[in-house]
Design a protein around this motif. Structure first.
Motif, PDB file in Angstrom:
ATOM      1  N   LEU A   1       0.863  -1.287  -0.010  1.00 42.30           N
ATOM      2  CA  LEU A   1      -0.098   0.183  -0.018  1.00 42.30           C
ATOM      3  C   LEU A   1       0.708   1.240  -0.029  1.00 42.30           C
ATOM      4  CD1 LEU A   1      -2.826  -0.940   2.618  1.00 42.30           C
ATOM      5  CD2 LEU A   1      -3.065  -0.860   0.143  1.00 42.30           C
ATOM      6  N   MET A   2       2.058   1.455   0.635  1.00 34.65           N
ATOM      7  CA  MET A   2       2.931   2.482   0.671  1.00 34.65           C
ATOM      8  C   MET A   2       3.881   2.404  -0.527  1.00 34.65           C
ATOM      9  SD  MET A   2       2.036   3.924   3.314  1.00 34.65           S
ATOM     10  CE  MET A   2       0.208   3.771   2.695  1.00 34.65           C
ATOM     11  N   GLY A   3       3.880   1.455  -1.333  1.00 44.73           N
ATOM     12  CA  GLY A   3       4.678   1.578  -2.504  1.00 44.73           C
ATOM     13  C   GLY A   3       4.636   2.752  -3.437  1.00 44.73           C
ATOM     14  N   ARG A   4       5.646   3.170  -3.980  1.00 49.35           N
ATOM     15  CA  ARG A   4       5.626   4.389  -4.935  1.00 49.35           C
ATOM     16  C   ARG A   4       5.418   5.649  -4.317  1.00 49.35           C
ATOM     17  NH1 ARG A   4       2.640   4.110 -10.486  1.00 49.35           N
ATOM     18  NH2 ARG A   4       4.636   4.637 -11.140  1.00 49.35           N
ATOM     19  N   ARG A   5       5.116   5.668  -2.977  1.00 48.69           N
ATOM     20  CA  ARG A   5       4.770   6.927  -2.076  1.00 48.69           C
ATOM     21  C   ARG A   5       5.587   7.174  -1.109  1.00 48.69           C
ATOM     22  NH1 ARG A   5       0.394  10.957  -1.486  1.00 48.69           N
ATOM     23  NH2 ARG A   5       1.712  12.381  -0.495  1.00 48.69           N
ATOM     24  N   LEU A   6       5.999   6.345  -0.159  1.00 45.96           N
ATOM     25  CA  LEU A   6       6.968   6.447   1.133  1.00 45.96           C
ATOM     26  C   LEU A   6       8.332   6.006   0.705  1.00 45.96           C
ATOM     27  CD1 LEU A   6       4.860   5.834   4.323  1.00 45.96           C
ATOM     28  CD2 LEU A   6       5.622   7.768   3.463  1.00 45.96           C
ATOM     29  N   TYR A   7       9.434   6.541   1.089  1.00 42.20           N
ATOM     30  CA  TYR A   7      10.863   6.205   1.044  1.00 42.20           C
ATOM     31  C   TYR A   7      11.410   6.750   2.245  1.00 42.20           C
ATOM     32  CZ  TYR A   7       9.454   5.389  -3.868  1.00 42.20           C
ATOM     33  OH  TYR A   7       8.950   4.975  -5.132  1.00 42.20           O
ATOM     34  N   TYR A   8      12.341   5.929   2.870  1.00 40.12           N
ATOM     35  CA  TYR A   8      13.119   6.083   3.878  1.00 40.12           C
ATOM     36  C   TYR A   8      14.299   6.659   3.393  1.00 40.12           C
ATOM     37  CZ  TYR A   8      15.241   5.510   8.534  1.00 40.12           C
ATOM     38  OH  TYR A   8      16.039   6.133   9.680  1.00 40.12           O
TER      39      TYR A   8
ATOM     40  N   PRO B   1      -7.017  11.565 -10.867  1.00 40.44           N
ATOM     41  CA  PRO B   1      -7.211  10.280 -10.961  1.00 40.44           C
ATOM     42  C   PRO B   1      -6.156   9.641  -9.817  1.00 40.44           C
ATOM     43  CG  PRO B   1      -6.160  10.984 -12.885  1.00 40.44           C
ATOM     44  CD  PRO B   1      -6.384  11.853 -12.249  1.00 40.44           C
ATOM     45  N   LEU B   2      -6.506   8.358  -9.514  1.00 38.14           N
ATOM     46  CA  LEU B   2      -5.703   7.873  -8.805  1.00 38.14           C
ATOM     47  C   LEU B   2      -4.445   7.128  -9.228  1.00 38.14           C
ATOM     48  CD1 LEU B   2      -5.342   6.846  -5.663  1.00 38.14           C
ATOM     49  CD2 LEU B   2      -6.586   4.777  -6.111  1.00 38.14           C
ATOM     50  N   MET B   3      -3.396   7.711  -9.240  1.00 35.57           N
ATOM     51  CA  MET B   3      -2.168   7.325  -9.957  1.00 35.57           C
ATOM     52  C   MET B   3      -1.443   5.972  -9.537  1.00 35.57           C
ATOM     53  SD  MET B   3      -0.937  11.102 -10.835  1.00 35.57           S
ATOM     54  CE  MET B   3      -0.734  11.329  -9.168  1.00 35.57           C
ATOM     55  N   GLY B   4      -1.315   5.850  -8.067  1.00 39.25           N
ATOM     56  CA  GLY B   4      -0.533   4.674  -7.551  1.00 39.25           C
ATOM     57  C   GLY B   4      -0.410   3.700  -8.107  1.00 39.25           C
TER      58      GLY B   4
ATOM     59  N   PRO C   1       3.814   8.559 -11.388  1.00 44.15           N
ATOM     60  CA  PRO C   1       3.959   7.890 -10.271  1.00 44.15           C
ATOM     61  C   PRO C   1       3.226   9.001  -9.173  1.00 44.15           C
ATOM     62  CG  PRO C   1       5.955   8.472 -10.620  1.00 44.15           C
ATOM     63  CD  PRO C   1       5.432   8.781 -11.967  1.00 44.15           C
ATOM     64  N   PRO C   2       2.611   8.685  -8.040  1.00 42.97           N
ATOM     65  CA  PRO C   2       2.024   9.609  -7.040  1.00 42.97           C
ATOM     66  C   PRO C   2       3.471  10.334  -6.456  1.00 42.97           C
ATOM     67  CG  PRO C   2       2.413   7.561  -6.107  1.00 42.97           C
ATOM     68  CD  PRO C   2       2.575   7.043  -7.483  1.00 42.97           C
ATOM     69  N   GLU C   3       3.231  11.509  -5.712  1.00 44.34           N
ATOM     70  CA  GLU C   3       4.284  12.605  -5.134  1.00 44.34           C
ATOM     71  C   GLU C   3       4.968  11.558  -4.232  1.00 44.34           C
ATOM     72  OE1 GLU C   3       5.098  15.615  -5.636  1.00 44.34           O
ATOM     73  OE2 GLU C   3       3.753  15.697  -7.481  1.00 44.34           O
TER      74      GLU C   3
END
Length: 812
Positions: A422-429, A633-636, A643-645
């Motif tokens: 669910l967090m792929g393409r959006r959250l990065y450490y 639109p939902l891009m994720g 890709p999403p922000e």
């Protein structure tokens, strides 16, 4: 007996007894991966004796008797000792073995070999294996069965260890002692009696403040004791430890001036650096107990004062604690220990003697007992470490309650995988250019019919609940069998989790000798996709279909298989090649009985469904302050090129410091791959920890604004424990399964070449192998052949450099 000294030539001591027989004690100990090398260190300031420093046999760096990753096999330790000219080999005793290590000091003349009368009486029992110490002045014994606690008495020159110590091993058996490790009840009872007889006589009055080394401050004034726990008659040391836990403020700051208080626990946390050691985890002292996270072992207040405060023995440490707390030692039972101690000694001796009656029935027979092995329960990941926060814990409870086989490890894995997707393409450490994504590759291993199907189906339902079960937004797929199919799937759904049953079949296809180019390319693509963070992926096989580029793809894999299927499909070259070290391997050893599910339906509860949808919607949420057009639109999950922000997440200073320590640990392990290729699985240790830590942090922040998420020390601690356990069990599994299957033919081939030639030089042997076995792999293999008596080494002096080594065939 030959005189013993520090300059031992270890290749002359190949576990051979006085009359040339093999020593079964060493055959047993060699089955355990608990060996280190050792070298001489600086003399001790108190006694002037030189310290004996353990050395990691894989890396050549200093080791710790509390870190299993610092230990190796007997062959590795022996090879390291010979290669670096170290003093010798050592064996580590742990809480999960069935041994008591006995050290008798200053009891033997190094020139004549004669024993002190008291030591001769102990050895006359001839109950268990005994050998000379490296100095030639002492005796080391190993008894089967554990005493209740470690005992050290300098006055008696006796030490008996339960765990957390290592023995320097000389392979020089004491004449007359049994050659195997056996119970030693009479030996232990006699040593306990000697300790009791040599204990200092307590003063009748309340003792003065003990004169401890300067490192431990003398009490200036009694502290105000707030709590005095119930006193147990005849148990002075236990009472002191209980009182110390109830009054931490009275003594902890005096021992550790840099100790940090923890309001949440009411205790203290002491950094490993402040303790003056190289371990990676800290010492926790709280009212409910003391835990050394570096040694992964409990401790006591008295032990802490001895280990870090400089108290020379337990009695001095206990008296110092009493003085620091302002408690009269007699109040806690000082002087009442004699009867209790002897009662304990007698009971212990009788208990061990009862278990050894059969062994004593025939003195002419020396049974060789099977070496104790870890039980399946002991190998499991501790369930107390699987208490996941927030929505992670809620998903874990759903997976457990909706199935008939309740397996917390697999339920946690499914929950972590759901957030990973669910967090792929959006959250990065990472706040720098080096960012770590959330996608994971996991494989669960369990026997057929053990309950592997339920966590897979539960994960599908969780992901469907998050996406609203819309077919265009689905987040999971079954496995793909070719690079072309993978490219098509990622082109339409760049955010996805592939849920693969019997994943060993996929391994076999990609790595088999008859693998097609599409199957081989699939392996390469999966390796590439695991490491992509903010990059792009352009599979050649999909160019004609219009998918020219996929930005920031996020592919997770959640697979299951059986132990046999998994290890038989693997090859060590894929450890070195980097495919296997991308997987978090989660074995389940114990089967779980079926029980009626707690939930009446397998449907995801409505409250959990809404929370999952909020996580899913986060894919399309703008950053704070960002202006977006209505109806975006939902891009994720669906847009490959947009890709999403990206949201970059940082860590607290404590988390970053812990990650730096783990990176050092990874470096040491990977350096060990120079002599042990299996350790190459550790090359992505820190990367895995960062991914899991970020996912764990999402669980904590799931009820808050995810834009403010920060990775904390608790997130890194959870991730480090799980990944370290996974890698340790994975390497152990490969040693026990894959290595035997794969290298047996290579072993036979090398032995066949030596048999044919009779005698062959090391370089000539490598030439005949034509590169199929590397030099670093040949060394351990030759050690095994020499240990098995199949090959004999011959060394010839060279004009320059090290001696020339040849191998002579002895027997099959």
């Amino acid at each position: 007996m030959a005189k013993l000294g520090f300059q031992l030539v270890l290749d002359e001591y190949d576990h051979i007894g006085e009359n040339g027989e093999d020593i079964p004690a060493y055959d047993e100990l060699r089955q355990h991966r608990k060996w280190v090398s050792w070298k001489l260190g600086a003399p001790r300031s108190d006694s002037g004796k030189q310290t004996k420093l353990p050395v990691n046999p894989m890396t050549g760096r200093l080791a710790s008797s509390g870190k299993p990753e610092d230990w190796g096999t007997y062959e590795q330790a022996k090879a390291r000792t010979l290669a670096q000219g170290l003093a010798g080999n050592g064996y580590v005793f742990t809480a999960d073995d069935n041994y008591t290590a006995i050290d008798l000091d200053h009891c033997r003349d190094p020139d004549t070999g004669e024993f002190e009368p008291w030591a001769a009486e102990i050895l006359a029992f001839e109950e268990t294996y005994a050998e000379g110490s490296p100095s030639g002045t002492g005796v080391h014994m190993i008894a089967r069965g554990k005493i209740e606690r470690t005992i050290k008495c300098d006055e008696a020159n006796v030490e008996m260890y339960v765990f957390g110590r290592y023995f320097t091993m000389t392979e020089s058996q004491i004449d007359g002692s049994p050659m195997s490790i056996r119970p030693a009840p009479r030996t232990i009872a006699a040593l306990l009696a000697r300790i009791e007889a040599n204990r200092p006589t307590p003063a009748p009055a309340a003792p003065a403040t003990p004169n401890l080394p300067a490192v431990l401050p003398q009490p200036v004034r009694p502290s105000n004791v707030t709590v005095l726990p119930p006193v147990r008659p005849g148990n002075f040391f236990r009472n002191v430890n209980d009182a110390a836990l109830a009054n931490l403020d009275a003594w902890v700051p005096a021992v550790f001036p840099s100790a940090r208080t923890q309001l949440s626990t009411g205790g203290y946390r002491i950094k490993s650096k402040a303790l003056g050691r190289a371990l990676e985890e800290d010492l926790g002292i709280i009212p409910t107990g003391i835990w050394d996270f570096g040694l992964e072992a409990p401790s006591t207040a008295i032990s802490v004062v001895m280990d870090f405060g400089g108290a020379p023995d337990s009695l001095s440490g206990a008296k110092w604690l009493c003085a620091q707390m302002g408690i009269d030692p007699e109040t806690l039972g000082f002087g009442q220990e004699d009867a209790a101690f002897m009662a304990e000694a007698n009971a212990l001796g009788e208990a061990i003697l009862a278990s050894a009656l059969r062994a004593d029935a025939d003195d002419d027979v020396e049974p060789i007992e099977a070496a104790p092995q870890l039980s399946d329960a002991d190998r499991e990941f501790p369930e107390e470490y699987l208490k996941l926060p927030g929505i992670l814990g809620e998903m874990m409870r759903y997976v457990l309650d909706s199935g008939g086989t309740r397996i917390p490890l697999f339920a946690a894995a499914a929950s972590l995988m759901a957030v990973s997707t669910l967090m792929g393409r959006r959250l990065y450490y990472g706040l720098s250019a080096d960012k770590t994504p959330t996608h994971l590759y996991m494989v669960g291993i369990m026997g057929t019919g053990g309950g592997k199907d339920h966590p897979q189906q539960a994960l599908k339902r969780l992901l469907d609940a998050a996406s609203g079960e819309h077919p265009m937004m689905t987040l999971h797929r079954t496995s793909v069998s070719s690079a072309a199919t993978l490219g098509v799937h990622l082109g339409s759904h760049p955010l996805q989790c592939q849920i693969v049953d019997e994943i060993s079949g996929l391994y076999a296809k990609m790595t088999g000798r008859n693998a097609s180019s599409q199957e081989s390319n699939l392996l390469l693509n999966l390796c590439t996709l695991w490491g992509l963070s903010d990059g792009t992926f352009a599979p050649e096989s999909t160019m004609s279909r219009g998918y020219t580029i996929i930005k920031r793809p996020s592919l997770s894999i959640f697979g299951f298989t059986t132990p046999t299927g998994f290890y038989e499909s693997l090859r060590s070259k894929h450890v070195a090649g980097g495919f296997l070290n991308r997987f978090l391997v989660l074995p389940k050893y114990q089967r779980v009985r079926y029980s009626t599910p707690v939930l009446a339906t397998k449907d995801v509860p409505e409250g959990l469904r809404r929370r999952l949808q909020l996580l899913y919607d986060f894919q399309n949420q703008p950053k704070p302050g960002q202006v977006v057009k209505p109806g975006l639109p939902l891009m994720g999950p669906t847009d490959a090129e947009v890709p999403p922000e990206m949201t970059s997440v940082g860590g607290t200073p404590e988390a970053e410091a812990r990650l730096a320590e783990l990176a050092d640990e990874q470096y040491d392990m990977v350096c060990g791959a120079d002599t042990d290729p299996m350790l190459e699985t550790w090359v992505r240790f820190t990367d895995m920890v960062r991914r899991l830590a970020l996912i764990h942090a999402v669980g904590r922040f799931s009820d808050r604004d995810l834009h403010g998420i920060v990775v904390d020390l608790c997130d890194v601690t959870f991730a480090g424990r799980l990944v370290r356990w996974s890698l340790d069990t994975f390497v152990t599994g490969m040693r026990q399964n894959m290595v035997e299957n794969e290298h047996q033919a290579e072993y036979k081939r090398v032995l066949g070449i030596i048999r044919t030639t009779g005698t062959i030089g090391h370089r000539e042997l490598l030439r005949k192998l034509q590169g199929s076995i590397k030099a670093r792999e040949l060394g351990p293999m030759m050690d095994m052949m020499m240990s098995a008596g199949q090959v004999k080494p011959i060394k010839e002096p060279a004009k320059r450099g090290p001696p020339k080594v040849s191998y002579q065939f002895v027997r099959d």
